[in-house]
Design a protein around this motif. Structure first.
Motif, PDB file in Angstrom:
ATOM      1  N   UNK A  85       1.654 -15.434  -5.381  1.00 18.88           N
ATOM      2  CA  UNK A  85       1.194 -14.615  -4.272  1.00 18.88           C
ATOM      3  C   UNK A  85       1.393 -13.140  -4.551  1.00 18.88           C
ATOM      4  N   UNK A  86       2.518 -12.812  -5.199  1.00 23.56           N
ATOM      5  CA  UNK A  86       2.782 -11.404  -5.516  1.00 23.56           C
ATOM      6  C   UNK A  86       1.750 -10.866  -6.499  1.00 23.56           C
ATOM      7  N   UNK A  87       1.390 -11.672  -7.491  1.00 24.55           N
ATOM      8  CA  UNK A  87       0.370 -11.242  -8.461  1.00 24.55           C
ATOM      9  C   UNK A  87      -0.961 -11.020  -7.771  1.00 24.55           C
ATOM     10  N   UNK A  88      -1.362 -11.972  -6.944  1.00 21.96           N
ATOM     11  CA  UNK A  88      -2.639 -11.851  -6.251  1.00 21.96           C
ATOM     12  C   UNK A  88      -2.636 -10.678  -5.282  1.00 21.96           C
ATOM     13  N   UNK A  89      -1.487 -10.416  -4.645  1.00 24.76           N
ATOM     14  CA  UNK A  89      -1.385  -9.283  -3.728  1.00 24.76           C
ATOM     15  C   UNK A  89      -1.552  -7.984  -4.486  1.00 24.76           C
ATOM     16  N   UNK A  90      -0.995  -7.945  -5.726  1.00 28.20           N
ATOM     17  CA  UNK A  90      -1.166  -6.735  -6.543  1.00 28.20           C
ATOM     18  C   UNK A  90      -2.607  -6.498  -6.909  1.00 28.20           C
ATOM     19  N   UNK A  91      -3.283  -7.604  -7.266  1.00 29.83           N
ATOM     20  CA  UNK A  91      -4.703  -7.488  -7.602  1.00 29.83           C
ATOM     21  C   UNK A  91      -5.507  -7.065  -6.381  1.00 29.83           C
ATOM     22  N   UNK A  92      -5.201  -7.626  -5.245  1.00 29.49           N
ATOM     23  CA  UNK A  92      -5.918  -7.276  -4.025  1.00 29.49           C
ATOM     24  C   UNK A  92      -5.683  -5.836  -3.658  1.00 29.49           C
ATOM     25  N   UNK A  93      -4.454  -5.364  -3.888  1.00 28.67           N
ATOM     26  CA  UNK A  93      -4.109  -3.997  -3.527  1.00 28.67           C
ATOM     27  C   UNK A  93      -4.888  -2.991  -4.359  1.00 28.67           C
ATOM     28  N   UNK A  94      -5.153  -3.437  -5.587  1.00 27.41           N
ATOM     29  CA  UNK A  94      -5.902  -2.522  -6.479  1.00 27.41           C
ATOM     30  C   UNK A  94      -7.288  -2.254  -5.937  1.00 27.41           C
ATOM     31  N   UNK A  95      -7.898  -3.214  -5.274  1.00 30.93           N
ATOM     32  CA  UNK A  95      -9.236  -3.039  -4.707  1.00 30.93           C
ATOM     33  C   UNK A  95      -9.206  -2.641  -3.256  1.00 30.93           C
ATOM     34  N   UNK A  96      -8.097  -2.295  -2.684  1.00 31.64           N
ATOM     35  CA  UNK A  96      -7.958  -1.939  -1.280  1.00 31.64           C
ATOM     36  C   UNK A  96      -8.594  -0.603  -0.995  1.00 31.64           C
ATOM     37  N   UNK A  97      -9.314  -0.443   0.100  1.00 29.31           N
ATOM     38  CA  UNK A  97      -9.882   0.850   0.479  1.00 29.31           C
ATOM     39  C   UNK A  97      -8.814   1.921   0.579  1.00 29.31           C
ATOM     40  N   UNK A  98      -7.623   1.522   0.956  1.00 26.55           N
ATOM     41  CA  UNK A  98      -6.563   2.524   1.075  1.00 26.55           C
ATOM     42  C   UNK A  98      -6.267   3.172  -0.259  1.00 26.55           C
ATOM     43  N   UNK A  99      -6.415   2.410  -1.373  1.00 32.47           N
ATOM     44  CA  UNK A  99      -6.226   2.980  -2.697  1.00 32.47           C
ATOM     45  C   UNK A  99      -7.286   4.039  -2.974  1.00 32.47           C
ATOM     46  N   UNK A 100      -8.522   3.721  -2.551  1.00 33.75           N
ATOM     47  CA  UNK A 100      -9.629   4.673  -2.750  1.00 33.75           C
ATOM     48  C   UNK A 100      -9.343   5.939  -1.973  1.00 33.75           C
ATOM     49  N   UNK A 101      -8.850   5.781  -0.716  1.00 37.51           N
ATOM     50  CA  UNK A 101      -8.513   6.947   0.087  1.00 37.51           C
ATOM     51  C   UNK A 101      -7.437   7.767  -0.588  1.00 37.51           C
ATOM     52  N   UNK A 102      -6.568   7.115  -1.253  1.00 39.23           N
ATOM     53  CA  UNK A 102      -5.487   7.819  -1.940  1.00 39.23           C
ATOM     54  C   UNK A 102      -6.004   8.704  -3.064  1.00 39.23           C
ATOM     55  N   UNK A 103      -7.199   8.450  -3.562  1.00 36.83           N
ATOM     56  CA  UNK A 103      -7.745   9.279  -4.638  1.00 36.83           C
ATOM     57  C   UNK A 103      -8.589  10.434  -4.100  1.00 36.83           C
ATOM     58  N   UNK A 104      -8.542  10.649  -2.774  1.00 34.49           N
ATOM     59  CA  UNK A 104      -9.222  11.802  -2.202  1.00 34.49           C
ATOM     60  C   UNK A 104     -10.433  11.458  -1.399  1.00 34.49           C
ATOM     61  N   UNK A 105     -10.770  10.196  -1.293  1.00 39.11           N
ATOM     62  CA  UNK A 105     -11.917   9.794  -0.498  1.00 39.11           C
ATOM     63  C   UNK A 105     -11.501   9.614   0.948  1.00 39.11           C
ATOM     64  N   UNK A 106     -12.531   9.543   1.863  1.00 43.32           N
ATOM     65  CA  UNK A 106     -12.269   9.300   3.284  1.00 43.32           C
ATOM     66  C   UNK A 106     -13.328   8.387   3.845  1.00 43.32           C
TER      67      UNK A 106
END
Length: 445
Positions: free
Chosen positions: A384-405
């Motif tokens: 579950x931890x591995x899959x959560x990491x993979x899911x987190x990588x594709x999370x919109x919040x990650x995109x927002x973290x790179x300067x998007x809104x």
């Protein structure tokens, strides 16, 4: 021709002996020590009375023992009154108790009753021999202790009711072994001097033993022979002595005696009181004589009274009841012994040992199951931890973290993808990596 023999059956013999015993030995007194006392559920008492060399079986049925004022116990000396009888089913000779008293006061009471019966038969209590009080009393003689409470009470009453009366005291002890002789001497001295109109003899209250000197036979004859009228005032109202029966008048207390010999406020009341006393004495004497005759008739009736058979049957019932209880107890003991043996055999073949082994196996399997589940959970947590990491990588919040809104309508929350999706004056919501910006659409001028 040979004469026919009169052949008895055992039942006829026992019943004949029972009749003879109850007729010949009825209303007798017996003193002895209680032993083997038994009180079954019926309420009857069964015990033995014994002395140093002999004993007799005794029974006191419930209708009589209710009047006994103490609880009998083994080893206690008692005085009993009753009749000799026989328990015919077993041919046992026994004493049927009708009255019971402790041996101390009971023995004194027996002597009191015997002397009272004797003197009554001699006529000492007969009302025809009793002298009346003088109509006019000027001098009163008092035979009592000069230091006791009785003389104080007498003098107090006489001073209040008739202070003009002259009182002469004939001192005497009123308790102890010499008291009866001193009382007799005082009566003789008063009669010899002949200086008073009436004699008062008495003392304050006390136990039966304390008042015993007033139950003396010689004193009774001295009172009976007195030429002076004698008023007996011994003890309290409930106390009764031989002196009370033989005296010309009996007063309930010393104070009451003083009232009798002192002039009353009204001659009519005096006459009525005197007549009432005379009538009371006559009624008591008549009642005593009738009671004595009744006692004789009851004695003749008792040997064939139906109550005797009922008592025999009741005693037989008690015996059978106790035998039945003993049999039941023995049977219960036997059954309990058999039960213990069966329990021991059952214990030997009990499945509890196999159950204990299965419990151990179950416990071990349970531990293995818990361990397996724990291992499985750890593996699943890791996946579950591995899959959560993979899911987190594709999370919109990650995109927002790179300067998007992300911009959406403030009211509906619908994401805006095209500029034509907004209207002038509409409020927009812009989600940043950290925080939210609300803006309003305006038309460029």
């Amino acid at each position: 021709m040979a004469l026919q023999k009169d052949i008895f059956t055992v039942s006829r013999l026992n019943n004949s002996v029972k009749t003879i015993l109850e007729y010949e030995f009825n209303g007798i007194w017996l003193i002895g020590e209680i032993s083997n006392f038994v009180q079954p559920a019926s309420g009857h008492w069964y015990f033995s009375l014994k002395d140093n060399t002999a004993q007799v079986k005794s029974a006191m049925f419930r209708g009589n023992n209710r009047s006994v004022r103490f609880i009998p116990s083994n080893g206690q000396q008692v005085l009993v009154k009753g009749r000799v009888s026989m328990y015919t089913p077993r041919g046992d000779y026994q004493f049927i108790v009708e009255q019971m008293e402790p041996a101390g006061d009971g023995l004194l009471m027996q002597q009191f009753e015997q002397l009272k019966t004797k003197l009554a038969a001699q006529g000492l209590f007969n009302a025809v021999h009793k002298k009346s009080l003088p109509k006019h009393i000027h001098k009163v003689g008092v035979i009592t202790s000069p230091t006791g409470a009785a003389i104080k009470d007498i003098l107090t009453v006489l001073k209040r009711r008739a202070p003009q009366l002259e009182v002469i005291i004939y001192p005497s002890t009123v308790q102890g072994s010499d008291a009866n002789k001193q009382l007799i001497d005082s009566i003789n001295i008063a009669n010899t001097r002949n200086e008073v109109d009436v004699l008062l003899i008495g003392r304050g209250g006390g136990s039966l033993e304390d008042l015993w000197c007033f139950n003396d036979e010689a004193l009774a004859h001295a009172i009976y022979a007195s030429q002076l009228p004698v008023v007996s005032a011994v003890g309290h109202e409930i106390d009764t002595t031989i002196a009370d029966f033989v005296a010309d008048i009996r007063a309930a207390t010393p104070s009451a005696a003083a009232e009798l010999v002192s002039p009353d406020q009204s001659e009519l009341v005096e006459q009525l009181n005197y007549q009432r006393k005379q009538l009371r004495n006559a009624m008591l004497n008549t009642l005593k004589q009738q009671q004595y005759q009744l006692h004789l008739l009851q004695g003749k009736l008792s040997y064939n009274h139906p109550a005797s058979r009922l008592q025999q049957q009741s005693q037989r019932l008690d015996e059978l009841t106790m035998r039945m209880q003993h049999t039941i107890q023995s049977l219960l003991s036997s059954r309990q012994h058999q039960l213990i043996k069966l329990q021991q055999r059952l214990e030997q073949h009990s499945p509890k040992h196999a159950i204990a082994r299965q419990h151990t196996n179950v416990s071990q399997l349970n531990q293995r199951l818990v361990h397996a589940i724990s291992s499985k959970l750890e593996k699943e947590k890791h996946t579950l931890a591995l899959q959560a990491g993979q899911l987190d990588a594709f999370s919109p919040l990650k995109i927002l973290g790179r300067g998007y809104s992300i911009t959406s309508h403030a009211k509906s929350g619908k994401i805006i993808k095209l500029a034509n999706d907004v209207k002038v004056g509409e409020t927009l919501k812009t989600q940043l990596s950290e925080g939210v910006i609300y803006s309003e659409v305006k038309e460029l001028s």
